[in-house]
Design a protein around this motif. Structure first.
Motif, PDB file in Angstrom:
ATOM      1  N   ALA A  98      30.493  43.577  47.904  1.00 16.08           N
ATOM      2  CA  ALA A  98      31.791  44.433  47.741  1.00 16.08           C
ATOM      3  C   ALA A  98      31.690  44.876  46.202  1.00 16.08           C
ATOM      4  CB  ALA A  98      32.748  42.700  47.611  1.00 16.08           C
ATOM      5  N   LEU A  99      30.484  45.623  46.137  1.00 20.36           N
ATOM      6  CA  LEU A  99      30.733  46.937  44.981  1.00 20.36           C
ATOM      7  C   LEU A  99      31.668  48.369  45.918  1.00 20.36           C
ATOM      8  CD1 LEU A  99      27.107  46.403  43.720  1.00 20.36           C
ATOM      9  CD2 LEU A  99      29.472  45.140  42.792  1.00 20.36           C
ATOM     10  N   PRO A 151      35.260  41.070  47.085  1.00 20.14           N
ATOM     11  CA  PRO A 151      34.995  41.337  45.481  1.00 20.14           C
ATOM     12  C   PRO A 151      35.675  40.129  44.807  1.00 20.14           C
ATOM     13  CG  PRO A 151      36.507  43.428  46.195  1.00 20.14           C
ATOM     14  CD  PRO A 151      36.671  42.514  47.614  1.00 20.14           C
ATOM     15  N   ASP A 152      36.432  39.508  45.142  1.00 20.34           N
ATOM     16  CA  ASP A 152      37.574  38.584  44.171  1.00 20.34           C
ATOM     17  C   ASP A 152      36.526  36.932  44.788  1.00 20.34           C
ATOM     18  OD1 ASP A 152      38.581  38.080  46.755  1.00 20.34           O
ATOM     19  OD2 ASP A 152      40.437  37.899  45.816  1.00 20.34           O
ATOM     20  N   LYS A 156      34.193  50.067  48.870  1.00 17.94           N
ATOM     21  CA  LYS A 156      35.258  49.467  49.860  1.00 17.94           C
ATOM     22  C   LYS A 156      34.485  50.255  51.162  1.00 17.94           C
ATOM     23  CE  LYS A 156      38.792  48.607  47.198  1.00 17.94           C
ATOM     24  NZ  LYS A 156      40.583  49.226  46.793  1.00 17.94           N
ATOM     25  N   LYS A 164      29.481  35.196  45.640  1.00 18.54           N
ATOM     26  CA  LYS A 164      28.485  35.846  45.111  1.00 18.54           C
ATOM     27  C   LYS A 164      28.523  34.871  43.978  1.00 18.54           C
ATOM     28  CE  LYS A 164      31.899  40.018  45.123  1.00 18.54           C
ATOM     29  NZ  LYS A 164      31.819  41.393  44.017  1.00 18.54           N
TER      30      LYS A 164
END
Length: 319
Positions: free
Chosen positions: A59-60, A77-78, A62, A83
């Motif tokens: 998720a670094l 990303p969140d 898009k 992660k």
């Protein structure tokens, strides 16, 4: 090297992933599945989309279309819960120059493990795992290239992640450190981590990976165990004859020998690729002997991953 399998749980599931940079299509409907317990090798020539795929997984980056699920959850990303269970060791060493070996590992581990006692234990285990006991107080600039790589790995795996992504972890290291890193990868796998491994060194992939995918032009073009991949190609045997003097007519004759499908002659070295038929070597040597053509050393090799890669992509892995 032995490996541990934990069943068919999908650790990574990528479906129809598309990533464009303007007119350039970096990922072209990429599909990829990694099961729990695998050491999964991801191969591809430069520009094939490997690094883009990894950055999307984390998720670094898009992406334009498709989906990525890790541990069965949509990656975002969140999504810090997911992660926190991933360890990443990228090709470029990423450590803090002003911190000692111990403090570097402690800092990275502390991002995921808040319990101080548990973190202290994990840091000690990572130091031992990487063979850095004698360097715990050293600053990174005092370490050799191999030791720096091992520190990089220790920082990435100290928090005991379920999934570890290793991108070219043995680039430019000495043979001793390389062996230590490869043994460490197998040990991490035995301890329960699923591993995604990219490398330009075919022999490493052949040594440690349980399943392999070959990428080119942003998609997977072949995948399977190393035995399954070798079964996909025509090459069954490669015969190499050194110090042999041939002319164009002789090379044409050799190319016409039954079961030979490719022959290359460079710097007095003849390389003949044959199908998996029996007696290929005997047929080639008989041709040379019947014409009194002297030659030096002779090698016969079964297909390697390098042969697979070359035949499937038309490229050498190391550009």
């Amino acid at each position: 090297m032995s490996h541990t399998f934990y069943g068919g749980i999908r650790m990574i599931q990528i479906e129809n992933l598309v990533k464009r940079y303007g007119e350039l299509v970096a990922l072209d409907h990429l599909n990829l599945k990694v099961k729990e317990g695998e050491i999964f090798g991801l191969l591809g020539p430069n520009g094939s989309g490997k690094t883009t795929a990894i950055n999307c997984m984390l998720a670094l980056l898009k992406f334009d279309k498709g989906s990525i699920r890790i541990f069965g959850e949509e990656m975002a990303p969140d999504n810090y819960r997911v992660k926190g269970q991933i360890g990443v060791v990228m090709q470029d060493v990423a450590v803090f120059e002003e911190l000692s070996v111990y403090d570097n590992i402690d800092c990275f581990c502390g991002m995921y493990v808040k319990d101080k006692e548990k973190r202290r234990q994990y840091v000690e285990e990572a130091i031992s795992f990487a063979g850095l006991e004698d360097y715990r107080k050293a600053l990174p600039k005092k370490l050799s290239g191999g030791l720096l790589r091992r520190l990089n790995i220790a920082c990435g795996i100290a928090h005991k992640p379920r999934l570890i992504i290793l991108d070219e972890p043995t680039v430019a290291v000495d043979p001793q450190s390389r062996n230590r890193i490869l043994e460490g990868i197998c040990e991490l796998n035995r301890q329960g981590s699923t591993i995604v491994y990219t490398s330009h060194y075919m022999e490493e992939v052949e040594q440690v990976c349980t399943r392999i995918a070959i990428m080119d032009h942003g998609r997977v073009i072949a995948s399977g165990t190393k035995e399954e991949l070798k079964g996909m190609i025509k090459t069954g045997e490669t015969v190499t004859v050194e110090a042999v003097a041939l002319d164009g007519e002789m090379l044409a004759d050799i190319r016409a020998i039954p079961h030979v499908f490719d022959a290359d002659y460079t710097d007095q070295v003849l390389t003949v690729r044959c199908t998996g038929a029996k007696h290929n070597l005997i047929r080639i040597l008989t041709y040379l002997q019947e014409r009194d053509i002297p030659f030096g050393r002779v090698f016969s090799e079964l297909p390697t991953l390098n042969d697979v890669f070359l035949e499937i992509t038309g490229k050498q892995l190391r550009d």
